[in-house]
Design a protein around this motif. Structure first.
Motif, mmCIF file in Angstrom:
data_model
loop_
_atom_site.group_PDB
_atom_site.id
_atom_site.type_symbol
_atom_site.label_atom_id
_atom_site.label_comp_id
_atom_site.label_asym_id
_atom_site.label_seq_id
_atom_site.Cartn_x
_atom_site.Cartn_y
_atom_site.Cartn_z
ATOM 1 N N GLY A 1 1.343 6.513 -6.973
ATOM 2 C CA GLY A 1 0.174 7.258 -7.420
ATOM 3 C C GLY A 1 0.338 8.753 -7.240
ATOM 4 N N PHE B 1 3.072 10.033 -9.657
ATOM 5 C CA PHE B 1 2.562 10.114 -11.026
ATOM 6 C C PHE B 1 1.641 11.324 -11.188
ATOM 7 N N GLY B 2 0.746 11.532 -10.226
ATOM 8 C CA GLY B 2 -0.156 12.674 -10.314
ATOM 9 C C GLY B 2 0.579 14.001 -10.287
ATOM 10 N N LEU C 1 2.417 1.748 -3.535
ATOM 11 C CA LEU C 1 1.404 2.177 -4.497
ATOM 12 C C LEU C 1 0.982 3.620 -4.255
ATOM 13 N N THR C 2 0.919 4.013 -2.985
ATOM 14 C CA THR C 2 0.582 5.402 -2.656
ATOM 15 C C THR C 2 1.647 6.347 -3.177
ATOM 16 N N LYS D 1 0.826 -1.201 0.000
ATOM 17 C CA LYS D 1 0.000 0.000 0.000
ATOM 18 C C LYS D 1 0.863 1.255 0.000
#
Length: 501
Positions: free
Chosen positions: A104, A107-108, A100-101, A97
């Motif tokens: 994410g 990437f944003g 992935l956080t 987790k």
């Protein structure tokens, strides 16, 4: 014990001794702690993501490979991706987790920076560096797999210098920046292709890291022995990624073969005409292949397009859409000299576009001028360029087709302009085009134009040849200064006599 069983046992013992030697000295807990420490969401990670994304998008818009490589080296995304691979190996859901956080949010953030700089920038034309990241293929998947293995190996064996090569090979940040460029310019094809490349790299690196970590003995405490289903699952994911990438590679291969076949066919079709392929664009979409070519030649070949289509259909075993334009020139080999022009990408995108136009126009020019945004180009041909009006008109159409998004104007040298056959639509279009490029306000005299056809009841009356010519001039922005052009000669019929002011 049979001989077969004894051989199998000895083979297993050799494999165990080999794996023991490979894994000797690997501190699993220390390595896992280091991986998770570099793969979390930290202030340094966000700052480096912001900076690397800004450098990547600027380098892509400037088409500067050196700047793009700098963004690759600065990108911190390799850490969370390797951490993702290790967390899958160890079935550590908390660390999964966390990685992935981090991915994410990173990437944003990178996407937001790229979109913002693209919107604020006047540079909206896709460069070679951008287009190179919009069509991932099977080779990109292989690069990502080997890079993931190298990255995991470097972490496990503490070979930090290897990470630099991995960062360059996988190029994680430039695809994200390319997605931002596509969204910022509204080009969803660019954004979609670049996103597919990024996801290919991300998944392939993570799963390659998973396999490498498993090979070195990393596994959850609840699983003391490796489980075959985990390797099978990874292989299935690779297979799903491989299918569309293999199709992309196949399309690129078809384009390469079509390019070679086109050049060979043109050389044979124009064998006695001393010709040269000046422009060539080949596209493959699905089962269709389209070829657009511009040939400089000393003599026109009437059925060249039909013969080229027939040759390509037979060579490629599929139906090919062919558009072949011909330009009559005094020296076709001038195209070869133009192609030898500098290929070095200029830091200034306007200069880079000017260089591309120079390479695409193998004729003598007085100037090639562009506006500040690179959206309009004006090419002034010299009198010794060797092009008549029809050839200059065809050159402009070919350049506009090649340089999408750029309004290319070709201005031929001013030359005597006698008359126009009003019944010839091509002659009317070329005449209106030439007069508009010269910014002329001609005097026109119509020589006994043929009357318009009698209107048919229930249908809109069609304009006559004289009205059609005047409308073509108006559409091209040409204003007639008067109707006192040169006098019509005996026998003139349905002509427009032109006098330039």
């Amino acid at each position: 014990m049979t001989e077969t069983a004894r051989t199998a046992r000895e083979t297993r013992n050799i494999a165990r001794r080999f794996m023991a030697n490979v894994r000797r000295g690997v501190e699993h807990e220390d390595v896992a702690d280091a991986v998770y420490e570099n793969g979390g969401l930290t202030g340094r990670y966000l700052i480096m993501t912001f900076i690397s994304a800004a450098i990547a998008i600027l380098g892509l818009m400037l088409s500067s490979p050196a700047v793009v490589i700098g963004a690759m080296l600065m990108s911190p995304m390799m850490g969370p991706i390797v951490a993702l691979g290790f967390s899958l190996t160890l079935l550590d859901w908390a660390e999964l987790k966390q990685s992935l956080t981090a991915l994410g949010i990173g990437f944003g953030l990178a996407l937001l920076v790229a979109i913002l700089l693209t919107v604020l920038s006047p540079l909206k034309e896709p460069t070679a560096e951008i287009l190179a990241r919009t069509r991932p293929n099977f080779f990109d998947l292989l690069i990502a797999v080997f890079s993931g293995v190298a990255g995991a190996y470097a972490v496990i064996k503490q070979r930090g210098e290897t990470i630099i090569g991995v960062a360059i090979a996988t190029a994680l940040m430039p695809p994200v920046a390319t997605v931002g460029f596509g969204l910022g310019t509204g080009d969803l094809l660019i954004a979609g292709g670049a996103f597919f490349l990024f996801m290919t790299n991300l998944v392939a690196i993570a799963l390659a890291a998973t396999l490498t970590a498993t090979f070195y003995g990393f596994r959850p405490r609840i699983l003391e022995r490796p489980q075959p289903w985990r390797a099978v699952a990874v292989v299935m994911v690779f297979a799903l990624l491989s299918a569309p990438l293999a199709l992309s590679l196949q399309a690129i291969g078809r384009e390469s073969r079509a390019t070679a076949e086109t050049r060979l066919a043109v050389s044979e079709i124009f064998a006695g005409a001393d010709s040269r392929v000046t422009l060539l664009d080949v596209r493959s979409e699905g089962d269709r292949i389209s070829v657009s070519a511009l040939v400089s030649t000393r003599a026109l070949v009437a059925d060249a397009q039909a013969r080229l289509r027939e040759r390509l259909d037979a060579a490629l075993h599929t139906s090919v859409d062919v558009v072949l334009d011909q330009i009559v020139v005094a020296d076709p080999q001038a195209a070869a000299r133009a192609v030898q022009a500098s290929q070095i990408s200029a830091p200034d995108p306007i200069a880079a576009l000017r260089n591309r136009l120079t390479e695409a126009v193998p004729f003598a020019t007085d100037a090639i001028m562009l506006d500040g945004q690179g959206q309009r180009a004006l090419i002034l041909l010299r009198p010794d360029a060797g092009l008549d009006l029809a050839s200059a008109f065809a050159l402009e159409k070919a350049l506009q087709g090649r340089f999408e998004g750029v309004d290319v104007w070709v201005t031929p040298p001013v030359q005597p302009f006698d008359s126009v056959a009003l019944g010839d639509p091509d002659a009317v279009a070329r005449s209106a085009w030439a007069l508009s490029r010269w910014r002329a306000s001609p005097a026109v005299r119509f020589c006994r134009p043929e009357p318009a056809p009698e209107p048919i009841e229930g249908q809109t009356p069609q304009p006559g040849a004289q009205e059609q010519f005047v409308a073509a001039l108006a559409t091209a922005g040409v204003a007639i200064s008067g109707d006192d052009g040169p006098a019509c000669r005996r026998g003139d019929s349905n002509l427009a006599r032109i006098a330039l002011d």
